[in-house]
Design an enzyme around this catalytic site. Structure first.
Site, PDB file in Angstrom:
ATOM      1  N   PRO A 223      34.799  19.655  21.217  1.00  0.00           N
ATOM      2  CA  PRO A 223      34.360  19.695  22.606  1.00  0.00           C
ATOM      3  C   PRO A 223      35.544  19.678  23.570  1.00  0.00           C
ATOM      4  O   PRO A 223      36.516  18.958  23.359  1.00  0.00           O
ATOM      5  CB  PRO A 223      33.519  18.419  22.741  1.00  0.00           C
ATOM      6  CG  PRO A 223      33.047  18.142  21.361  1.00  0.00           C
ATOM      7  CD  PRO A 223      34.162  18.578  20.455  1.00  0.00           C
ATOM      8  N   GLU A 224      35.454  20.489  24.611  1.00  0.00           N
ATOM      9  CA  GLU A 224      36.513  20.557  25.603  1.00  0.00           C
ATOM     10  C   GLU A 224      36.098  19.809  26.856  1.00  0.00           C
ATOM     11  O   GLU A 224      35.006  19.239  26.928  1.00  0.00           O
ATOM     12  CB  GLU A 224      36.855  22.016  25.889  1.00  0.00           C
ATOM     13  CG  GLU A 224      37.371  22.736  24.662  1.00  0.00           C
ATOM     14  CD  GLU A 224      37.949  24.112  24.973  1.00  0.00           C
ATOM     15  OE1 GLU A 224      38.328  24.360  26.128  1.00  0.00           O
ATOM     16  OE2 GLU A 224      38.025  24.939  24.047  1.00  0.00           O
TER      17      GLU A 224
END
Length: 296
Positions: free
Chosen positions: A2-3
């Site tokens: 996840p960013e």
């Protein structure tokens, strides 16, 4: 992994349930994730009120009254699930679906809100690359956060600052943008998207947009704007599906349907009048997607 936009949408989804709520019970169902849980993990959180839920780069921070700050990282497969009744809601917008298997529920937070409503927040992580650690005092001084660079949100990251960060760097531009000590929270997906928006090749030397002269100045300004806008657009897309966390079903969000280059190898470049196609190359073990026709 996840960013920043995904982590921010998780924060926004958890915020209505956790901020101002009291932790009535905290259960760690195993001794560790990526790292061992802090000593007296449950004891030091139970009974305390959550005063704020924050984010720094890809880290979530839970501030509790008269207690340590809990630093959370989702790792590659971690997610939170909110249970307010019979159904579980999974806040967050991810490129890959999150697990809902209870076999991977490793941490459970039981909370009571200011209105007396009871909820359960569960951390699920099949691959166990996530972690939860304590910061004693300001989380900014914790080793995990202390060396992080500027956030790519708001107006702090402008062309001049970006040029100063990249000046003299001979590494590929994409690799430099992924350096968390320079810009905190940028990841593989959104760097590819920002470089496409800016019309800059991920393969060029990073320092070329920091040279003296009008052309380099325009390039650094264009890239800074592209970074800010792609992060803002991704957060807005995730946020729009999380307006009411009670109706969040964990389905994929909207921004991945707007990817211009990421995971679109062989497709026509969507830039009007370009005529090129999206290519995939590998940089430092990661896939990079770009259009060599309009990115130079």
């Amino acid at each position: 992994m996840p960013e920043l936009p995904e982590v921010e949408t998780v924060r926004r989804g958890l915020q209505p349930v956790l901020e101002g709520a009291r932790l009535t019970r905290v259960e760690a169902r195993r001794p560790d994730l990526r790292f061992p849980f802090p000593e007296r993990f449950s004891e030091r959180l139970t009974g305390r009120t959550i005063t704020a839920l924050g984010r720094r780069a890809k880290y979530l921070t839970m501030h509790v009254q008269d207690g340590p700050v809990l630093i959370c990282h989702l790792g590659m497969s971690g997610s939170f699930r909110i249970e307010t009744g019979d159904d579980g809601e999974t806040p967050g917008v991810f490129h890959h679906e999150r697990s809902k298997s209870t076999a991977h529920d490793h941490v459970v937070f039981d909370v009571v809100g200011a209105d007396g409503a009871r909820s359960r927040v569960i951390f699920n992580d099949p691959r166990r690359f996530g972690f939860m650690l304590f910061a004693e005092g300001s989380p900014e001084t914790h080793p995990m956060l202390a060396g992080l660079g500027v956030e790519p949100t708001g107006n702090t990251l402008d062309g001049a600052l970006l040029a100063s960060l990249l000046q003299g760097r001979g590494s590929p531009l994409k690799a430099a943008l992924l350096d968390q000590k320079l810009i905190a929270g940028l990841g593989n997906i959104y760097v590819s998207e920002a470089l496409w928006r800016a019309g800059l090749s991920p393969l060029r030397e990073a320092g070329t947009i920091a040279k003296p002269g009008k052309k380099a100045r325009q390039q650094s300004e264009r890239l800074a704007e592209a970074i800010r806008s792609v992060i803002s657009d991704a957060i807005a897309a995730g946020g729009s599906s999380l307006r009411d966390y009670m109706h969040t079903d964990g389905s994929l969000g909207y921004f991945q349907h707007s990817f211009a280059v990421y995971d679109r190898e062989g497709e026509p470049c969507p830039k009007p009048g370009c005529g090129g196609h999206i290519e995939r190359v590998v940089q430092s073990g990661r896939s990079t997607f770009y259009c060599r026709t309009c990115q130079s």
